[in-house]
Scaffold this motif. Structure first.
Motif, PDB file in Angstrom:
ATOM      1  N   ASP A  11       8.752  -7.194 -35.782  1.00 46.16           N
ATOM      2  CA  ASP A  11       7.411  -6.981 -35.235  1.00 46.16           C
ATOM      3  C   ASP A  11       7.283  -5.628 -34.549  1.00 46.16           C
ATOM      4  O   ASP A  11       6.317  -5.385 -33.816  1.00 46.16           O
ATOM      5  CB  ASP A  11       7.068  -8.086 -34.232  1.00 46.16           C
ATOM      6  CG  ASP A  11       7.010  -9.456 -34.876  1.00 46.16           C
ATOM      7  OD1 ASP A  11       6.606  -9.523 -36.056  1.00 46.16           O
ATOM      8  OD2 ASP A  11       7.385 -10.451 -34.221  1.00 46.16           O
ATOM      9  N   GLU A  12       8.268  -4.753 -34.780  1.00 43.79           N
ATOM     10  CA  GLU A  12       8.274  -3.394 -34.225  1.00 43.79           C
ATOM     11  C   GLU A  12       8.309  -3.378 -32.700  1.00 43.79           C
ATOM     12  O   GLU A  12       7.745  -2.496 -32.058  1.00 43.79           O
ATOM     13  CB  GLU A  12       7.044  -2.610 -34.717  1.00 43.79           C
ATOM     14  CG  GLU A  12       7.023  -2.387 -36.211  1.00 43.79           C
ATOM     15  CD  GLU A  12       8.260  -1.637 -36.712  1.00 43.79           C
ATOM     16  OE1 GLU A  12       8.702  -0.706 -36.018  1.00 43.79           O
ATOM     17  OE2 GLU A  12       8.780  -2.000 -37.782  1.00 43.79           O
ATOM     18  N   GLN A  13       8.995  -4.353 -32.126  1.00 41.22           N
ATOM     19  CA  GLN A  13       9.204  -4.351 -30.681  1.00 41.22           C
ATOM     20  C   GLN A  13      10.594  -3.790 -30.386  1.00 41.22           C
ATOM     21  O   GLN A  13      11.565  -4.132 -31.060  1.00 41.22           O
ATOM     22  CB  GLN A  13       9.094  -5.768 -30.110  1.00 41.22           C
ATOM     23  CG  GLN A  13       7.688  -6.362 -30.202  1.00 41.22           C
ATOM     24  CD  GLN A  13       7.619  -7.742 -29.581  1.00 41.22           C
ATOM     25  OE1 GLN A  13       8.616  -8.462 -29.532  1.00 41.22           O
ATOM     26  NE2 GLN A  13       6.444  -8.130 -29.116  1.00 41.22           N
ATOM     27  N   SER A  14      10.683  -2.927 -29.379  1.00 38.17           N
ATOM     28  CA  SER A  14      11.973  -2.364 -28.990  1.00 38.17           C
ATOM     29  C   SER A  14      12.912  -3.490 -28.587  1.00 38.17           C
ATOM     30  O   SER A  14      12.527  -4.407 -27.851  1.00 38.17           O
ATOM     31  CB  SER A  14      11.794  -1.385 -27.827  1.00 38.17           C
ATOM     32  OG  SER A  14      10.979  -0.302 -28.214  1.00 38.17           O
ATOM     33  N   PHE A  15      14.163  -3.408 -29.072  1.00 41.52           N
ATOM     34  CA  PHE A  15      15.057  -4.551 -28.904  1.00 41.52           C
ATOM     35  C   PHE A  15      16.415  -4.134 -28.341  1.00 41.52           C
ATOM     36  O   PHE A  15      16.789  -4.486 -27.237  1.00 41.52           O
ATOM     37  CB  PHE A  15      15.213  -5.241 -30.261  1.00 41.52           C
ATOM     38  CG  PHE A  15      16.110  -6.448 -30.260  1.00 41.52           C
ATOM     39  CD1 PHE A  15      16.038  -7.385 -29.240  1.00 41.52           C
ATOM     40  CD2 PHE A  15      17.019  -6.642 -31.273  1.00 41.52           C
ATOM     41  CE1 PHE A  15      16.857  -8.498 -29.237  1.00 41.52           C
ATOM     42  CE2 PHE A  15      17.856  -7.755 -31.284  1.00 41.52           C
ATOM     43  CZ  PHE A  15      17.772  -8.688 -30.261  1.00 41.52           C
ATOM     44  N   ARG A  71      12.069   2.989 -21.306  1.00 41.91           N
ATOM     45  CA  ARG A  71      11.885   1.702 -20.632  1.00 41.91           C
ATOM     46  C   ARG A  71      13.006   1.514 -19.620  1.00 41.91           C
ATOM     47  O   ARG A  71      14.171   1.694 -19.942  1.00 41.91           O
ATOM     48  CB  ARG A  71      11.903   0.535 -21.632  1.00 41.91           C
ATOM     49  CG  ARG A  71      10.662   0.463 -22.507  1.00 41.91           C
ATOM     50  CD  ARG A  71      10.446  -0.937 -23.082  1.00 41.91           C
ATOM     51  NE  ARG A  71      11.643  -1.488 -23.691  1.00 41.91           N
ATOM     52  CZ  ARG A  71      12.162  -2.679 -23.388  1.00 41.91           C
ATOM     53  NH1 ARG A  71      11.596  -3.428 -22.457  1.00 41.91           N
ATOM     54  NH2 ARG A  71      13.238  -3.121 -24.008  1.00 41.91           N
ATOM     55  N   SER A 108      14.550  -1.976 -33.539  1.00 41.53           N
ATOM     56  CA  SER A 108      13.340  -2.745 -33.288  1.00 41.53           C
ATOM     57  C   SER A 108      13.373  -4.064 -34.051  1.00 41.53           C
ATOM     58  O   SER A 108      14.092  -4.209 -35.053  1.00 41.53           O
ATOM     59  CB  SER A 108      12.088  -1.950 -33.709  1.00 41.53           C
ATOM     60  OG  SER A 108      11.998  -0.735 -33.004  1.00 41.53           O
ATOM     61  N   THR A 109      12.601  -5.018 -33.593  1.00 34.52           N
ATOM     62  CA  THR A 109      12.463  -6.283 -34.302  1.00 34.52           C
ATOM     63  C   THR A 109      11.547  -6.093 -35.504  1.00 34.52           C
ATOM     64  O   THR A 109      10.961  -5.013 -35.709  1.00 34.52           O
ATOM     65  CB  THR A 109      11.859  -7.356 -33.382  1.00 34.52           C
ATOM     66  OG1 THR A 109      10.495  -6.976 -33.071  1.00 34.52           O
ATOM     67  CG2 THR A 109      12.643  -7.484 -32.084  1.00 34.52           C
TER      68      THR A 109
END
Length: 297
Positions: free
Chosen positions: A204-208, A280, A201-202
């Motif tokens: 910012d806790e976004q899946s990456f 996703r 994750s980034t």
């Protein structure tokens, strides 16, 4: 359109590895590629099981190939590459260095980690003996269509990535080892704790992305559900499904039904998200604004 099961990208223990290929005996797939594509250190754990898996799959009527490594660097890896020719089945090259060990005129297949982006490359590989080519997953629809048409003229089967986390890069360094404070030579096989890859994750806790030893994969799972008709019209002859844990044979059957038209567009995606909540999906490399885009959003 045929279905191909690509080589397992992840590190599974020997028993699950064997059980996976046993499950493909009754699965509606035509081609199976097995062996180690990511890290040569994993191979000794299941290497002695490969001949039996090949025999079992061939007896079930499958076309079988063994894969080369995606990055051949060490002396022992060069030796392993040379020994692939002795497996008695077709070799799928995922590193052009593998061609040095294939005698001129020997038929072979080409995996998605070889950059086949234009007609000149496809013609050269066909002249060298390529019988099928799995195009890189990041290839957009327009050049994919051009290559599929040329493949038909050359008698080369053209395959595209139909399902699974997309392979993005191979490194000389092991991310899993570094995360655990270990060196690559003393990794202690940390990647076996993540049989479908380790999510990244980034800040910012976004899946990456997803991490798999020395390999970087997409966080999302590519899914060709909404693109089947488009790919057929483009002239694609094979769809590649990349192994994951769970009931993979059922996933293969679902894709077979979608290709045959016995289930509707969107049914495959619905089944995938239902079976793996939080997954996703993506198909943006073909026509979307980015690779991670999903036409079913």
């Amino acid at each position: 359109m045929d279905l191909t099961v690509g080589p397992n990208q992840f590190f599974w223990k020997p028993e699950p590895w064997s059980a996976f290929y046993d499950s493909l005996v009754a699965a509606p797939v035509t081609h199976v590629v097995l062996g180690e594509v990511v890290c040569s250190k994993r191979l000794p754990f299941y290497q002695d099981r490969i001949p039996e898996a090949i025999e079992t799959l061939m007896e079930a009527g499958k076309s079988v190939a063994v894969t080369s490594l995606a990055l051949i660097t060490l002396k022992r890896e060069r030796k392993l590459s040379a020994q692939l020719v002795e497996a008695g089945v077709e070799v799928e090259i995922n590193d052009l260095a593998m061609l040095a060990y294939l005698p001129e005129g020997t038929p072979f297949s080409v995996g998605p980690l070889v950059n086949v982006y234009n007609e000149g490359t496809l013609r050269w590989l066909a002249g060298r003996g390529a019988t099928s080519v799995c195009l890189p997953p990041e290839l957009p629809l327009a050049p994919l269509t051009t290559l599929a048409q040329l493949g038909r003229e050359l008698g080369v089967a053209i395959e595209v990535w139909g399902y699974g986390r997309v392979p993005l890069a191979i490194s000389g360094r092991c991310y899993h080892a570094r995360m655990h404070g270990r060196t690559k030579d003393n990794c202690q096989f940390a990647c076996e704790d993540d049989p479908d890859g380790l999510d990244v994750s980034t800040l910012d806790e976004q899946s990456f992305l997803s991490m798999n030893g020395v390999q970087t994969l997409s966080d999302s799972y590519a899914c060709a559900d909404h693109q089947i008709e488009t790919l057929k019209d483009a002239g694609v002859t094979r769809l590649r499904l990349s192994p994951q844990t769970g009931d993979f044979a059922a996933l293969c059957a679902l894709y077979r039904d979608r290709i045959d038209g016995t289930v509707a567009r969107g049914d495959v995606a619905a089944a995938l998200t239902g079976a793996r909540p939080g997954i996703r999906l993506s198909d943006g490399f073909l026509e979307g604004p980015s690779g991670a885009s999903w036409s079913g959003a």
